[in-house]
Design an enzyme around this catalytic site. Sequence first.
Site, mmCIF file in Angstrom:
data_model
loop_
_atom_site.group_PDB
_atom_site.id
_atom_site.type_symbol
_atom_site.label_atom_id
_atom_site.label_comp_id
_atom_site.label_asym_id
_atom_site.label_seq_id
_atom_site.Cartn_x
_atom_site.Cartn_y
_atom_site.Cartn_z
ATOM 1 N N SER A 110 6.688 4.723 -4.478
ATOM 2 C CA SER A 110 6.304 5.641 -3.405
ATOM 3 C C SER A 110 6.492 4.923 -2.074
ATOM 4 O O SER A 110 5.930 3.842 -1.858
ATOM 5 C CB SER A 110 4.841 6.062 -3.574
ATOM 6 N N ASN A 140 1.426 8.701 1.961
ATOM 7 C CA ASN A 140 0.473 9.237 0.990
ATOM 8 C C ASN A 140 -0.310 10.403 1.567
ATOM 9 O O ASN A 140 -1.503 10.301 1.837
ATOM 10 C CB ASN A 140 -0.479 8.142 0.498
ATOM 11 N N VAL A 147 4.556 0.942 0.865
ATOM 12 C CA VAL A 147 5.453 0.911 -0.284
ATOM 13 C C VAL A 147 4.574 0.584 -1.490
ATOM 14 O O VAL A 147 3.932 -0.462 -1.526
ATOM 15 C CB VAL A 147 6.547 -0.165 -0.113
ATOM 16 N N GLU A 148 4.540 1.510 -2.444
ATOM 17 C CA GLU A 148 3.681 1.339 -3.617
ATOM 18 C C GLU A 148 4.503 1.489 -4.892
ATOM 19 O O GLU A 148 4.797 2.603 -5.313
ATOM 20 C CB GLU A 148 2.551 2.367 -3.602
ATOM 21 N N PRO A 149 4.875 0.367 -5.503
ATOM 22 C CA PRO A 149 5.621 0.451 -6.760
ATOM 23 C C PRO A 149 4.667 0.627 -7.947
ATOM 24 O O PRO A 149 3.624 -0.014 -8.022
ATOM 25 C CB PRO A 149 6.341 -0.893 -6.837
#
Length: 127
Positions: free
Chosen positions: A44, A48, A58-60
């Site tokens: 992502s 959010n 940045v959310e892996p």
Amino acid sequence: FDHLPTGIYWGFARIGEMATPSSTGIEKDDINSVLGKVHLAAISIGYNPTYNNKEKTVEPHLIADEEHPQRHASSTGETQFQDFYDKTIILSVVGYLRPELPFEGLEKLTDAIKKDITDAEKLAGQS
């Protein structure tokens, strides 16, 4: 990642250095080891909108192999590894999955994340 439009992507992630028995102190094929191994990821990139964040993040979401014991360990039935705070992560973004969207409730967000995982696996040839 500042140049990428917000959205959900797929790619690969590695936490820490490449795994070798000497660098991790474990056997190379130890299935419980996460550090140094490359994992498929749903990523992502954005604000959010479900949570009204003001900063781009940045959310892996790392996706374990089907046989990994942590593959369905989270409360949503998906991969749950240990925390990786203070660890280096290498991300390779391969493709775009969908736009970033606000969701009405945690259940709809969770359903979307599960679909992102499935879509990433299909695109990577892992399903």
